[in-house]
Design a protein around this motif. Structure first.
Motif, PDB file in Angstrom:
ATOM      1  N   UNK A  77       0.858  -1.276  -0.039  1.00  0.00           N
ATOM      2  CA  UNK A  77      -0.011  -0.004  -0.088  1.00  0.00           C
ATOM      3  C   UNK A  77       1.089   1.330   0.079  1.00  0.00           C
ATOM      4  N   UNK A  78       1.971   1.161   0.788  1.00  0.00           N
ATOM      5  CA  UNK A  78       2.961   2.467   0.710  1.00  0.00           C
ATOM      6  C   UNK A  78       3.429   2.615  -0.604  1.00  0.00           C
ATOM      7  N   UNK A  79       4.035   1.655  -1.431  1.00  0.00           N
ATOM      8  CA  UNK A  79       4.447   1.930  -2.608  1.00  0.00           C
ATOM      9  C   UNK A  79       3.396   2.424  -3.644  1.00  0.00           C
ATOM     10  N   UNK A  80       2.076   1.759  -3.583  1.00  0.00           N
ATOM     11  CA  UNK A  80       0.974   2.357  -4.339  1.00  0.00           C
ATOM     12  C   UNK A  80       0.833   3.870  -4.020  1.00  0.00           C
ATOM     13  N   UNK A  81       0.862   4.154  -2.837  1.00  0.00           N
ATOM     14  CA  UNK A  81       0.564   5.682  -2.344  1.00  0.00           C
ATOM     15  C   UNK A  81       1.503   6.404  -2.966  1.00  0.00           C
ATOM     16  N   UNK A  82       2.876   6.133  -2.722  1.00  0.00           N
ATOM     17  CA  UNK A  82       3.878   7.034  -3.078  1.00  0.00           C
ATOM     18  C   UNK A  82       3.939   7.137  -4.659  1.00  0.00           C
ATOM     19  N   UNK A  83       3.526   6.030  -5.394  1.00  0.00           N
ATOM     20  CA  UNK A  83       3.427   6.222  -6.756  1.00  0.00           C
ATOM     21  C   UNK A  83       2.517   7.231  -7.322  1.00  0.00           C
ATOM     22  N   UNK A  84       1.048   7.266  -6.642  1.00  0.00           N
ATOM     23  CA  UNK A  84       0.098   8.269  -6.905  1.00  0.00           C
ATOM     24  C   UNK A  84       0.631   9.679  -6.531  1.00  0.00           C
ATOM     25  N   UNK A  85       1.309   9.607  -5.261  1.00  0.00           N
ATOM     26  CA  UNK A  85       1.732  10.982  -4.908  1.00  0.00           C
ATOM     27  C   UNK A  85       2.838  11.659  -5.727  1.00  0.00           C
ATOM     28  N   UNK A 108      -3.604  14.070  -5.597  1.00  0.00           N
ATOM     29  CA  UNK A 108      -2.410  14.049  -4.681  1.00  0.00           C
ATOM     30  C   UNK A 108      -2.973  13.852  -3.172  1.00  0.00           C
ATOM     31  N   UNK A 109      -4.460  14.195  -2.957  1.00  0.00           N
ATOM     32  CA  UNK A 109      -5.022  13.913  -1.541  1.00  0.00           C
ATOM     33  C   UNK A 109      -5.034  12.617  -1.441  1.00  0.00           C
ATOM     34  N   UNK A 110      -5.405  11.852  -2.500  1.00  0.00           N
ATOM     35  CA  UNK A 110      -5.548  10.329  -2.343  1.00  0.00           C
ATOM     36  C   UNK A 110      -4.237   9.886  -2.021  1.00  0.00           C
ATOM     37  N   UNK A 111      -3.255  10.161  -2.864  1.00  0.00           N
ATOM     38  CA  UNK A 111      -1.824   9.705  -2.462  1.00  0.00           C
ATOM     39  C   UNK A 111      -1.286   9.935  -0.921  1.00  0.00           C
ATOM     40  N   UNK A 112      -1.546  11.166  -0.684  1.00  0.00           N
ATOM     41  CA  UNK A 112      -1.300  11.569   0.602  1.00  0.00           C
ATOM     42  C   UNK A 112      -2.090  10.871   1.744  1.00  0.00           C
ATOM     43  N   UNK A 175       9.991  12.392  -5.466  1.00  0.00           N
ATOM     44  CA  UNK A 175      10.850  11.058  -5.994  1.00  0.00           C
ATOM     45  C   UNK A 175      11.838  10.584  -4.845  1.00  0.00           C
ATOM     46  N   UNK A 176      12.451  11.288  -3.910  1.00  0.00           N
ATOM     47  CA  UNK A 176      12.982  10.708  -2.751  1.00  0.00           C
ATOM     48  C   UNK A 176      12.218   9.916  -1.958  1.00  0.00           C
ATOM     49  N   UNK A 177      11.006  10.333  -1.608  1.00  0.00           N
ATOM     50  CA  UNK A 177      10.232   9.540  -0.880  1.00  0.00           C
ATOM     51  C   UNK A 177       9.962   8.185  -1.432  1.00  0.00           C
ATOM     52  N   UNK A 178       9.546   8.447  -2.831  1.00  0.00           N
ATOM     53  CA  UNK A 178       9.289   6.965  -3.678  1.00  0.00           C
ATOM     54  C   UNK A 178      10.315   5.973  -3.470  1.00  0.00           C
TER      55      UNK A 178
END
Length: 400
Positions: A77-85, A108-112, A175-178
């Motif tokens: 779920x974290x990887x999916x979220x960071x991709x959207x973000x 972006x709110x969904x990713x956040x 990108x760093x977060x991803x």
């Protein structure tokens, strides 16, 4: 001793990742009002919607995020979220209309919402039980550091460069977060064991999506977030109205530094003396700071209120978050985290919009005064739905 180690690789990873997510959040939160007014030429009332639609998306996704975290797993779920973000942040470079900006804010709110629910659940999992107050406090400290740097970076870049440079910078942070998400190992052996033995399959009933033990403190958090939205969304515009643009970013530096410097003490006090003895003074400090801000007319007063408000905020938010997971079963911590943030973000989003309307119809001073007084409601909810309830439980256990 090994069991009680706090600064593990997992804990450091999730804290740093959270820092970059919130760095983007706060950079854009303080700069976008100027983008809406100056570059997109929208009326003052439009500012609140840019904030609210972001939080609306975050609110809508959080209950599902909690269920997915507990059933599918933290890392996926974290990887999916960071991709959207990352994708949504990069698309800011193409925004040239108010309508497109609103679409981006929703995405972006969904990713956040997904990302912060995931990192919050991971942090709660990897922190030792005996140091939960300190652990969640230090995790929150990384968000507080982002709160210091983010607004300053956002305001400084738009003052000296351009919004294009700001959007590029935020994309680099995303990108760093991803990258951290890809390289990190969010699922420890302990988490895998909990997931395999206890976690149910994903369910979308209200009972599955919301953790009932977290609802009382989440309600108190939603009212507090309503109040805090006035600071996050409008204090920079207030500075501009007072002719204090040069120190608008300094407000957030003092605000955040107060939180960071107080965090080691307040976290230990929470673990030693309990939530009540640190929360009530914090409520009063925050409320006093907000009321003083409503009477501000000069730079010195403006910055002093930042320290007072920051001290109260720095105790209230991590304490609420700690309580939200404290009484949830291990396999329901994802749902508990999602429940808390669902209510917190709802209060923030509604507050950003309503506070914007109040300001547009009256002035900043009255808006901040109302936001300060509203904190009393949060304190009352905390007392009756948490403090008194836990007091009765303790008395029952002592008697038996």
């Amino acid at each position: 001793m090994k069991k009680d180690k706090l600064w593990t690789k997992d804990f450091i990873f999730v804290s740093v990742n959270s820092f970059f997510i919130f760095m983007i959040f706060y950079s854009l939160m303080t700069a976008l009002p100027f983008y809406v007014l100056d570059d997109l030429h929208q009326p003052q009332e439009s500012v609140g919607l840019v904030v609210s639609i972001f939080l609306l998306a975050s609110v809508l996704i959080r209950p599902f995020a909690g269920s997915w975290l507990d059933s599918i797993g933290r890392r996926k779920i974290l990887i999916l979220a960071l991709t959207i973000f990352l994708i949504s942040t990069g698309l800011y470079l193409l925004s040239n209309s108010y309508e497109f900006l609103l679409i981006l804010r929703f995405l972006q709110g969904i990713g956040f919402g997904l990302a912060t629910t995931a990192t919050g659940a991971i942090a709660a999992d990897v922190v030792p039980e005996s140091k939960r107050g300190q652990g969640i406090g230090y995790y929150g400290m990384f968000m507080s550091i982002a709160m210091v740097i983010g607004p300053y970076v956002g305001l400084t870049i738009i003052q000296h460069f351009s919004f294009t440079i700001l959007f590029i910078s935020c994309t680099v942070f995303a990108l760093i977060s991803f990258t951290l998400g890809i390289l990190g190992k969010s699922d420890t052996q302990k988490l895998k064991s909990v997931k395999q033995t206890n976690a149910p399959k994903a369910s979308y009933s209200l009972k599955a999506l919301f953790e009932t033990s977290a609802i009382p403190i989440a309600l108190a958090g939603s009212i507090f977030a309503f109040s805090y939205s006035s600071i996050s969304s409008y204090v920079s515009l207030f500075a501009a109205e007072l002719g204090l643009e040069a120190i608008a970013g300094v407000f957030f530096i003092i605000f955040g530094l107060t939180i960071v410097l107080s965090r080691p003490f307040t976290g230990k006090w929470y673990d030693l003396y309990g939530a009540n003895k640190v929360l009530y003074p914090a409520f009063i400090l925050y409320m006093v700071g907000m009321i003083l801000l409503s009477f501000t007319q000069n730079g010195l007063f403006y910055l002093v209120t930042a320290a007072i408000i920051g001290l109260g905020y720095g105790v209230i938010v991590p304490s609420f978050q700690t309580i939200s997971v404290q009484y949830a079963p291990d396999h329901r911590r994802g749902a508990a985290t999602a429940t808390y943030f669902f209510f917190f973000d709802s209060g923030f989003g509604i507050g950003a919009y309503v506070n914007g309307l109040i300001q547009a119809k009256t002035n900043f001073n009255l808006m901040f005064l109302i936001a300060g007084i509203i904190v009393i409601i949060s304190m009352i909810i905390y007392y009756f739905l948490h403090h008194k309830k836990q007091q009765h439980l303790s008395e029952y256990l002592s008697a038996s």
